[in-house]
Write a protein that holds these residues in place. Structure first.
Motif: not given
Length: 131
Positions: A36-49, A111-125
């Protein structure tokens, strides 16, 4: 005659390839990481398989956080997380530092992601991918 010679050469070449280049076994559960798009803290990945539907309609997915800078203290964090697409909520079911499913999360509240871009990205994708 020429066609038979070409066929024989190709078959011999294919045989040599098969003998000297061993095939890797196909592993159906090997991860296919999607970022998902990176943030200033790092990056988040999810496993498609490794996506599955839970009995309550939520989606379970493997995810990993890679901090911007790593050390002995700050490592990749592995998550098994559930996502409720209809509500945009999530919960981390199990967490790990060295492998998945190391530590069971005792707080299984949604929980709600509360604006966390990494978690929001995972949820959306994940929600877009699974529908």
């Amino acid at each position: 005659m020429k066609i038979n010679s070409i066929k024989n050469i190709c078959l011999n070449f294919l045989t040599l390839l098969i003998i000297f280049i061993p095939l890797k076994p196909m592993d159906a559960i090997s991860p296919e990481w999607v970022g998902v798009p990176k943030s200033k803290y790092g990056e988040q990945l999810w496993d498609k398989n490794n996506i599955q539907k839970n009995s309550d309609g939520s989606i379970r997915v493997l995810s990993k956080f890679i901090p911007k800078s790593t050390s002995k203290i700050t490592k990749d964090i592995l998550y098994t997380m559930d996502i409720k697409c209809s509500e945009g909520t999530f919960r981390d079911v199990v967490v790990g530092a060295n492998k998945f499913n190391e530590f069971q999360n005792k707080d299984l509240k949604w929980k709600h992601p509360n604006g966390d871009k990494l978690i929001l990205g995972v949820i959306d994708q994940v929600c877009a991918f699974s529908h």
